[in-house]
Design an enzyme around this catalytic site. Structure first.
Site, PDB file in Angstrom:
ATOM      1  N   HIS A 106      23.361  69.134  30.994  1.00  0.00           N
ATOM      2  CA  HIS A 106      23.711  68.270  29.863  1.00  0.00           C
ATOM      3  C   HIS A 106      23.375  66.804  30.131  1.00  0.00           C
ATOM      4  O   HIS A 106      23.534  66.320  31.247  1.00  0.00           O
ATOM      5  CB  HIS A 106      25.210  68.395  29.547  1.00  0.00           C
ATOM      6  CG  HIS A 106      25.630  69.783  29.224  1.00  0.00           C
ATOM      7  ND1 HIS A 106      26.293  70.594  30.127  1.00  0.00           N
ATOM      8  CD2 HIS A 106      25.454  70.523  28.104  1.00  0.00           C
ATOM      9  CE1 HIS A 106      26.518  71.769  29.572  1.00  0.00           C
ATOM     10  NE2 HIS A 106      26.015  71.755  28.354  1.00  0.00           N
ATOM     11  N   SER A 122      26.937  73.449  23.334  1.00  0.00           N
ATOM     12  CA  SER A 122      27.623  72.470  24.172  1.00  0.00           C
ATOM     13  C   SER A 122      27.079  71.055  24.016  1.00  0.00           C
ATOM     14  O   SER A 122      27.780  70.092  24.327  1.00  0.00           O
ATOM     15  CB  SER A 122      27.533  72.888  25.644  1.00  0.00           C
ATOM     16  OG  SER A 122      26.182  73.066  26.039  1.00  0.00           O
ATOM     17  N   ASP A 143      25.415  66.678  34.304  1.00  0.00           N
ATOM     18  CA  ASP A 143      25.635  67.837  35.174  1.00  0.00           C
ATOM     19  C   ASP A 143      24.305  68.578  35.309  1.00  0.00           C
ATOM     20  O   ASP A 143      23.246  67.965  35.217  1.00  0.00           O
ATOM     21  CB  ASP A 143      26.766  68.725  34.650  1.00  0.00           C
ATOM     22  CG  ASP A 143      26.554  69.183  33.211  1.00  0.00           C
ATOM     23  OD1 ASP A 143      25.400  69.155  32.729  1.00  0.00           O
ATOM     24  OD2 ASP A 143      27.534  69.591  32.556  1.00  0.00           O
TER      25      ASP A 143
END
Length: 342
Positions: A309, A26, A306
């Site tokens: 990340h 991610s 978040d």
């Protein structure tokens, strides 16, 4: 650092390498998970609030680290995700990264579908066939691929969504942290050499960041002895990073016609950032932003967008650092700028 970023982003009119291929999770995904049945999907606000196209599937408020690196290498636009990369655009590179993915196939299965590193390598083989068709010969494709940079930034989920979830995965019962790092590196080595046998010659292998310092880790596992981070998680990934550096040395010694470098993109010190909370409101799982929630107003001051990340601000610092750092403890034996020249 801001001036360096401005300079680096402006001086490159022509890409320093013909193409840039991205593998990972991610931290690098720019839309591959948008079409998958998975919880690891962020094609909704407030993700992309600072990105020109809005929510794209990037796990950030704006650019991810690979966007910044591609800019520094001189590419005029982001590297397209495999999910919708078509036509001659693939000659400039493809991004195969997938949120939730890991070195191990089972990593991330608790969040749903994801494209493991082995599957990303399969997708790259498909791309190679398409490139050969565009260039009308395998020889021309091989010549192109040998000049490209291949970045792999993966391994975080093998801890976050595997080893440190003993209720779902047996790995922490099967292996000590030292053994697990060794097992991961052995599999990773085979995967890297798969890329090499398919024509890759320039590799940038990224270290895992301090996963124990994320708001998610601190909130979920708690800290001990006054530490700001979950120390046992950071110690575990440090074992991986040390083994990865050894692997880079081994590959460089044993494979004479390729170049491998170790990159720790988050090895810099960032001051003045909020580090103990996320910029957006996170969901019950503690990792991703609540859909359509209102994030913090000054996103340039936060380390974490978040629960896990980085913000665009940190991604810019990290991308510039990976490209230009002269620290051999964070880029060895080359930074990305030097790797492009090899």
């Amino acid at each position: 650092m801001a001036l360096l970023s401005l300079i680096l982003h402006c001086i490159h009119a022509v890409p320093q390498v013909p193409c840039y291929f991205i593998f990972g999770d991610s931290l690098s995904d720019d839309g591959n998970n948008n079409y998958l049945p998975t919880l690891a999907k962020v094609n909704y606000p407030p993700y992309g609030i600072d990105y020109p196209q809005g929510p794209t599937g990037r796990f950030s408020n704006g650019k991810n680290i690979q966007d910044v690196i591609a800019e520094n290498l001189g590419f005029p636009s982001p590297i397209p995700p495999f999910a919708n990369a078509t036509g001659n655009a693939i000659l400039k590179g493809v991004n195969y990264a997938s949120g939730g993915a890991g070195i191990r196939f089972e990593t991330g299965e608790t969040v749903g579908a994801r494209i493991s590193l082995d599957m990303q390598l399969t997708n790259h083989a498909i791309t190679i066939s398409k490139i050969a068709a565009i260039l009308l010969s395998n020889e021309s494709a091989s010549d192109l691929l040998s000049k490209c940079i291949y970045t792999i930034d993966i391994g975080s989920n093998d801890y976050i969504l595997n080893y440190f979830l003993p209720q779902f995965y047996p790995t922490s019962h099967q292996y000590t942290p030292q053994q697990y790092a060794k097992v991961l590196i052995q599999q990773y080595s085979r995967q890297i050499q798969n890329l090499y046998h398919n024509g890759a010659k320039k590799f940038a292998l990224f270290a895992i960041g301090y996963i124990g310092c994320t708001p998610y880790a601190v909130a979920t596992y708690g800290t001990k002895n006054g530490s700001a981070c979950v120390d046992d998680q950071n110690q575990a990934v440090q074992l991986f990073n040390e083994a990865l550096l050894s692997l880079v040395n081994e590959l460089n010694n044993n494979i004479s016609d390729a170049k491998f470098t170790y990159i720790n993109p988050y090895g810099f010190t960032a001051t003045g950032f909020v580090t103990n909370s996320s910029c957006c409101e996170v969901d019950n799982g503690g990792q991703l932003c609540v859909r359509n929630s209102v994030p913090c107003s000054d996103r340039s001051k936060y380390t974490y967008w978040d629960g896990v990340h980085p913000t665009q601000a940190i991604n810019i610092l990290a991308g510039d650092f990976a490209y230009a750092t002269t620290s051999t403890s964070n880029a060895y034996p080359f930074n990305l700028q030097s790797l492009a020249l090899q």
